[in-house]
Design a protein around this motif. Structure first.
Motif: not given
Length: 117
Positions: A21-41
């Motif tokens: 899931y972690i490996e694949r999630i970025t590819a799902t939100f990048e087309p919508y202009g998404g980016r991680f701001l905080v991730h599992g701190v």
């Protein structure tokens, strides 16, 4: 106006599907202009109350893009990889406009009290 997907992840059972899931999630939100701001701190500092678990926060250009991402086939395909092994809450929320003045909100609250204070 910027919008956010915020996840409060509490009960996490380590599993290979979470890594996928972690490996694949970025590819799902990048087309919508998404980016991680905080991730599992795990080292967050709780300054009031009780906050068990982790937080994930993804920023989007607007609430429309956040909703489109959440409902996208690409994200819905991988969501079970997370939900089978992690319990938590996820919200989509719109940020405040540039120049937001909290005094306006306070005044509206006072106006709504109509002498009840």
């Amino acid at each position: 106006m910027t919008a956010y997907a915020i996840a409060h992840l509490r009960e996490i059972t380590p599993h290979a599907e979470i890594a996928e899931y972690i490996e694949r999630i970025t590819a799902t939100f990048e087309p919508y202009g998404g980016r991680f701001l905080v991730h599992g701190v795990r080292e967050q500092e709780t300054v009031e109350g009780y906050w068990p678990g982790d937080v994930v926060m993804i920023g989007f250009p607007g609430i429309g893009q956040a909703r489109e991402w959440w409902g996208s086939a690409a994200y819905q395909e991988i969501a079970p990889l997370r939900s089978r092994h992690i319990k938590g809450d996820i919200i989509l929320v719109e940020g405040v406009a540039e120049g937001y003045d909290p005094a306006t909100t306070a005044q509206a609250l006072r106006d709504g009290l109509d002498g009840d204070a």
